[in-house]
Design a protein around this motif. Structure first.
Motif, short mmCIF file in Angstrom:
data_model
loop_
_atom_site.label_atom_id
_atom_site.label_comp_id
_atom_site.label_asym_id
_atom_site.label_seq_id
_atom_site.Cartn_x
_atom_site.Cartn_y
_atom_site.Cartn_z
N CYS A 118 -46.32 -44.78 -47.03
CA CYS A 118 -45.51 -45.63 -46.16
C CYS A 118 -46.38 -46.49 -45.24
CB CYS A 118 -44.59 -44.74 -45.33
SG CYS A 118 -43.62 -45.60 -44.08
N SER A 119 -46.27 -47.81 -45.37
CA SER A 119 -47.05 -48.71 -44.51
C SER A 119 -46.51 -48.72 -43.08
CB SER A 119 -47.06 -50.12 -45.08
OG SER A 119 -45.76 -50.63 -45.26
N ASN A 162 -33.80 -72.49 -22.67
CA ASN A 162 -34.39 -73.83 -22.60
C ASN A 162 -35.57 -74.01 -23.53
OD1 ASN A 162 -32.63 -74.81 -20.51
ND2 ASN A 162 -33.75 -73.50 -19.07
N ALA A 163 -36.35 -72.96 -23.73
CA ALA A 163 -37.55 -73.05 -24.57
C ALA A 163 -37.17 -73.08 -26.05
CB ALA A 163 -38.47 -71.87 -24.29
N LYS A 164 -38.00 -73.73 -26.85
CA LYS A 164 -37.86 -73.67 -28.29
C LYS A 164 -38.38 -72.31 -28.75
CE LYS A 164 -39.17 -76.03 -32.59
NZ LYS A 164 -39.54 -74.81 -33.32
N VAL A 165 -37.63 -71.63 -29.62
CA VAL A 165 -38.02 -70.28 -30.07
C VAL A 165 -38.40 -70.33 -31.54
CG1 VAL A 165 -37.26 -67.90 -30.40
CG2 VAL A 165 -36.51 -69.17 -28.38
N ASP A 166 -39.56 -69.79 -31.86
CA ASP A 166 -40.02 -69.67 -33.24
C ASP A 166 -40.34 -68.21 -33.54
OD1 ASP A 166 -40.14 -72.50 -34.07
OD2 ASP A 166 -41.68 -72.64 -32.51
N VAL A 167 -40.26 -67.83 -34.81
CA VAL A 167 -40.62 -66.48 -35.24
C VAL A 167 -41.61 -66.59 -36.38
CG1 VAL A 167 -39.79 -64.31 -36.20
CG2 VAL A 167 -38.37 -65.56 -34.57
N ILE A 168 -42.71 -65.88 -36.25
CA ILE A 168 -43.74 -65.88 -37.29
C ILE A 168 -43.99 -64.44 -37.74
CG2 ILE A 168 -46.18 -66.31 -37.78
CD1 ILE A 168 -46.03 -68.67 -35.91
N TYR A 169 -43.97 -64.23 -39.05
CA TYR A 169 -44.14 -62.90 -39.62
C TYR A 169 -45.48 -62.76 -40.34
CZ TYR A 169 -39.20 -61.64 -38.99
OH TYR A 169 -37.96 -61.33 -38.47
N GLN A 170 -45.93 -61.51 -40.43
CA GLN A 170 -47.08 -61.15 -41.26
C GLN A 170 -46.74 -61.40 -42.72
OE1 GLN A 170 -50.54 -60.44 -41.44
NE2 GLN A 170 -50.14 -58.76 -40.00
N SER A 171 -47.71 -61.79 -43.52
CA SER A 171 -47.49 -61.93 -44.95
C SER A 171 -47.70 -60.58 -45.64
CB SER A 171 -48.45 -62.95 -45.55
OG SER A 171 -49.78 -62.46 -45.54
N ILE A 172 -47.08 -60.39 -46.79
CA ILE A 172 -47.26 -59.17 -47.57
C ILE A 172 -48.73 -59.00 -47.95
CG2 ILE A 172 -46.65 -57.95 -49.69
CD1 ILE A 172 -44.33 -58.07 -47.77
N GLU A 173 -49.36 -60.10 -48.34
CA GLU A 173 -50.76 -60.06 -48.75
C GLU A 173 -51.65 -59.55 -47.62
OE1 GLU A 173 -54.14 -63.08 -50.63
OE2 GLU A 173 -52.46 -63.90 -49.46
N ASN A 174 -51.45 -60.07 -46.40
CA ASN A 174 -52.28 -59.64 -45.28
C ASN A 174 -51.95 -58.23 -44.81
OD1 ASN A 174 -53.95 -61.86 -45.08
ND2 ASN A 174 -52.63 -62.96 -43.66
N LEU A 218 -49.73 -48.69 -49.38
CA LEU A 218 -49.12 -49.87 -49.99
C LEU A 218 -47.61 -49.74 -50.18
CD1 LEU A 218 -51.90 -50.65 -52.65
CD2 LEU A 218 -51.63 -51.61 -50.34
N GLY A 219 -47.02 -48.68 -49.62
CA GLY A 219 -45.56 -48.55 -49.68
C GLY A 219 -44.91 -49.64 -48.85
N ASP A 220 -44.23 -50.57 -49.51
CA ASP A 220 -43.72 -51.76 -48.80
C ASP A 220 -42.29 -52.10 -49.19
OD1 ASP A 220 -43.98 -52.67 -51.38
OD2 ASP A 220 -45.46 -54.23 -50.95
N TRP A 221 -41.52 -51.11 -49.64
CA TRP A 221 -40.19 -51.38 -50.20
C TRP A 221 -39.24 -52.01 -49.21
CZ3 TRP A 221 -42.77 -46.80 -49.87
CH2 TRP A 221 -42.36 -45.91 -48.86
#
Length: 615
Positions: free
Chosen positions: A302-303, A560-572, A581-584
């Protein structure tokens, strides 16, 4: 993790290999085992706060004398409650029969939990109500000593109904949804069968091979038997973590390496990992063996253990969490157009802190590279002030979100309760230049996004940043888990909500109906386990499209602020945690067929408006 979810349980096992007199002489106390069990449980307190339990077995007792004892608690401080009761029993002996304390053998006879075999468990209530009847360990008593059994574990099974049917047991209302009750009955079935067939001791390996080949799930399980035998076993994919340590005095197992290292003051290489499909079997004479019970399958550890659940003081986990943050630095630099002057970095306390340090290291490496390039480009065209200004440039960091103590509210109405929930987090004022700075805050993962929307983003916006960037050190959580984490309702995942919203916006709702129809057909043909149908719902969209929609969903009205969301990539993620590597939950690649059945059932529940678990 800003979103509260129920998750992993913690397990501890100790087998004392010497007489109690030995521990009293060497360590100064006959309670060496109990003290170490307490430490192992406290050092894994992060793994379960809904309840706890212990079980012990005394060896070589006289016929008719109780030898297996159990104590459980669902009190707010369950570990303290349990060991407080053990302490009260000890103090009563010391007060009224002080002469007994000089004789370890007599102490063993008078104190229930002074046994050579000890097991402890910490529970997160992933199913059922949070009551003491569902706390581990579970016990099966019998007048035949060999047929006494106590089991506890960190696991979820997806085929509990089938197991109850196999042994012909009606578990009753309390235990109907308890996978531990199902596991106990199956192991007990084969234990009794083994005892019936053999007269010269139990073949524990044979019992485990027959029983555990029937279980669909991820598990790390410990069992104590009336014979004085014991076992610790791990699932064939290595989904749930399992570690052990052995010396001439003790045999120890636990869910976390660092807990064993701290409790017994030993080096990293002295604590070993129990390999997938293997069992640590301890015989009643104190000898042990590592046995392959199940054929090892593709490792799918389990990751999420590395991202969030396990304590971060394990050196490997610390490094992996740091790498999770470091691996995001390039993506973040691109997102802010390399504008480090006008960006402040912070983290959601407390579990994202190590990933934050890794992110900062990545940003500093970039900044140092830029410094060197700029200085070299000047040649001799610089003075002390110009050089000092360049050398002193720093990545801007501040502790901005602050997690207050757990807040409780006496307000019953939803509106009033929501107002109180907003204040679980607070902020450090005066850290942001209003209308100028971007505020980049890293969280270890985003499940529902509820706390971000109801509390954190509202708080951050009070500082007046031009832009709020929420960074997740984990990829998008798209699918349910059924191997230990309480994430089994599709509608809870903000990534799924985003995909549904995009389908509706783009007039592609037929994809939902087609997926539902396919699930119903698979259910009709009893092949719901054959494929993960829910993947079809995400296929039309890129990861970035889902992320942008999530940002819209978690942005409260009036921000008021602009909101962005950035996620980790599966590769990284895989680069950071190469052995887990459990990533289900991110990819939908379930290690067992039961996972496909759960995700499809969870989707059907969503489509039918049923707010219930997928298994």
């Amino acid at each position: 993790m800003s979103d509260a979810i129920k998750h992993e349980c913690g397990l501890a096992f100790i087998r004392l290999r010497k007489p109690f007199s030995y521990y009293q002489q060497k360590y100064g106390t006959v309670f060496f085992g109990l003290n170490k069990l307490y430490l192992l449980m406290e050092k894994q307190h992060n793994r379960g706060q809904d309840g706890a339990g212990i079980a012990t077995v005394k060896l070589n007792t006289e016929p008719g004398v109780p030898f297996m004892h159990r104590l459980r608690s669902s009190a707010p401080q369950a570990i303290g409650d349990i060991f407080g009761k053990v302490r009260d029993e000890i103090q009563e002996i010391e007060k009224y029969q002080p002469e007994i304390t000089k004789f370890p053998g007599l102490m063993k006879g008078h104190i229930r939990f002074l046994g050579e075999l000890l097991m402890g468990h910490l529970r997160y209530a992933t199913q059922g109500k949070n009551n003491v009847e569902l706390c581990h360990p579970f016990v099966r008593h019998n007048t035949i000593p060999a047929r006494n059994l106590s089991i506890a574990g960190n696991f979820n099974l997806v085929n509990a109904d089938e197991l109850f049917k196999f042994v012909g047991v009606d578990p009753g209302e309390v235990h109907r949804n308890s996978d531990l009750a199902a596991m106990l009955e199956v192991v007990y079935h084969f234990l009794c069968q083994e005892d019936e067939e053999r007269r010269n001791g139990l073949d524990v390996k044979n019992i485990l091979r027959q029983a555990f080949s029937m279980f669909d799930g991820g598990y790390h399980v410990c069992g104590l038997m009336g014979t004085g035998d014991a076992f610790v076993i791990r699932d064939a994919h290595g989904i749930r973590p399992s570690y052990y340590y052995i010396n001439e005095d003790v045999i120890v197992a636990a869910s976390e390496r660092a807990a064993i290292r701290t409790a017994f003051n030993v080096g990293e290489n002295e604590v070993l990992e129990l390999m997938p499909g293997n069992a640590l079997i301890v015989k009643n004479d104190g000898e042990y063996s590592i046995e392959q019970i199940l054929e090892p399958k593709e490792r799918k550890a389990c990751s999420f253990e590395r991202i969030y659940f396990s304590r971060g003081n394990d050196e490997k986990i610390y490094k992996e969490r740091s790498n999770l943050g470091y691996n995001l630095s390039e993506t973040i630099l691109k997102a802010i157009d390399n504008d480090l002057r006008n960006t402040i970095f912070s983290f959601v306390p407390n579990t994202a802190e190590v990933a934050f340090y890794g992110l900062i290291k990545g940003l500093e490496d970039y900044l140092n590279k830029i410094k060197i390039e700029r200085i070299l480009s000047w040649g001799k065209d610089f003075d002390e002030a110009k050089l000092a200004e360049m050398v002193n440039r720093r990545v801007r960091i501040d502790k901005i979100p602050i997690k207050d103590v757990k807040m409780r509210t006496f307000i019953a109405e939803d509106s009033g309760r929501n107002e109180m929930v907003q204040h679980v987090y607070d902020i450090t004022y005066g850290t942001v230049r209003p209308g100028v700075d971007t505020l980049a805050v890293i969280d270890d993962s985003i499940v529902r996004g509820t706390t971000l929307k109801e509390s954190i983003i509202k708080m951050l916006d009070r500082l007046g940043p031009k832009r709020i960037m929420i960074i997740s050190s984990a990829p998008q959580i798209r699918y349910p888990d059924c191997y230990g984490i309480d994430m089994s309702k599709m509608g809870d995942f903000v990534a799924f909500q985003a995909a549904i919203a995009l389908l509706k916006e783009q007039g592609k709702e037929h994809i939902l109906q087609e997926a539902y129809g396919l699930c119903k057909e698979l259910q009709r043909t009893n092949t719901l386990h054959a494929q993960n149908v829910v993947r079809n719902i995400y296929k039309p969209f890129t990861t970035e499209e889902i992320s942008d929609k999530i940002a819209q969903i978690i942005t409260p009205a009036g921000i008021n602020a602009k909101v962005d969301v950035i996620y980790q990539s599966i590769e990284n993620l895989h680069k950071a945690c190469p052995n887990n590597l459990g990533d289900w939950y991110f990819t939908g690649n379930y290690p067992t067929p039961g996972g496909n059945r759960v995700v499809n059932k969870a989707f059907m529940n969503y489509m039918e408006g049923r707010n219930e678990r997928g298994y």
